[in-house]
Scaffold this active site. Sequence first.
Site, PDB file in Angstrom:
ATOM      1  N   TYR A  82       0.830  -1.203   0.000  1.00  0.00           N
ATOM      2  CA  TYR A  82       0.000   0.000   0.000  1.00  0.00           C
ATOM      3  C   TYR A  82       0.865   1.254   0.000  1.00  0.00           C
ATOM      4  CZ  TYR A  82      -3.250   3.597   1.571  1.00  0.00           C
ATOM      5  OH  TYR A  82      -3.984   4.752   1.671  1.00  0.00           O
TER       6      TYR A  82
ATOM      7  N   LYS B 278       1.132   4.431  -2.888  1.00  0.00           N
ATOM      8  CA  LYS B 278       0.928   5.855  -2.596  1.00  0.00           C
ATOM      9  C   LYS B 278       2.152   6.684  -3.020  1.00  0.00           C
ATOM     10  CE  LYS B 278      -2.571   5.429  -2.331  1.00  0.00           C
ATOM     11  NZ  LYS B 278      -3.742   6.166  -2.862  1.00  0.00           N
TER      12      LYS B 278
ATOM     13  N   THR C 106     -13.851   5.216   6.983  1.00  0.00           N
ATOM     14  CA  THR C 106     -14.156   4.913   5.585  1.00  0.00           C
ATOM     15  C   THR C 106     -14.102   3.408   5.362  1.00  0.00           C
ATOM     16  OG1 THR C 106     -11.881   4.970   4.793  1.00  0.00           O
ATOM     17  CG2 THR C 106     -13.062   7.070   4.893  1.00  0.00           C
TER      18      THR C 106
END
Length: 320
Positions: free
Chosen positions: A187, A191, A226
């Site tokens: 991850y 990014k 989220t």
Amino acid sequence: MTRFAIVTGANAPSLGFRAAQMLAAAPLRFHVVLACRDERRGLEARESILAADPGAKATFAKCDLADLASVRSFVDEYRSLDGGEPEKRGLSVLLLNAGVGFASETERRFTKQDFEEKIGVNHLGHFLLTNLLLPDLRRAEAARVVAVSSSLHDPDAAGGGRGRPCTLDLDDLHLAKEGAYDSQFAYKRSKLANLLFAYELKRRLAAEGCSTVHVSAVSPGFVPSTNLGRDAGAFGQFFMKWILDGVLKWIGMVKFTRTIDEGATAEVLCATSDECVDGGYHRLTEEGALEAIKSSAESYDKDKARELWKISTRLTGSDG
């Protein structure tokens, strides 16, 4: 005059959904296009926006960033909306919000084209989407591309030093080497790829003399409420929702988390505000203003950015 804004990953609950609501609301009043992979949830998000604000304009169009064919189909569908109105007006905002977060898996997952899932969805899907939409962005009177990154990409930033430090090995883009795969590391590097891409896109547009398309990046902060942690396992989801975003925040012990409203505000300000620095990286201050910040040293490596662009062009079959 109608102005169009595309938001990827605009299902609810998410930063993308809230950002789409803000972009559709007065005084901005963009016609927002919700680019979501899940049709049912995308249509529900559209209905929620329209029900809450009768003056809003919102359209759902399926876009699965894990499948390059779906990305190409989305662009065709977008251009045909409203009898081809987007093709005449161009595209004013492209908010690259969607992402696959780190999870509890210990083995690689793959996209439709056999890319490692996080680099495939978070970077390569958005790379193709942006390159396909560049003619539309250039046609608009003024346009913004916003890449959503994370402070986790930076080993020297808060949170970035936890776990394996982020770096992007272009010889092993899909983490195929033995022992290379780690979900959080995968991850982080996706990014970093978002930033390398955004900075290189800005340089390329400047080199061709395009002054109407601005490119920036934003770190919305860690927003545990989220759906980004949907694959984090039962304990991980419980910890984020009820501990980080619940008890500890309620008693004032968690300062590093953000609400969905705060994260979405950072994204929307990058897409619309004069505070946004063209070619810069941003975050929201405690006072609710946008500020330009430094990203990691590696994110400014122009040679690496050019090479990543070349590899991404080959893998996606784009004309970038």
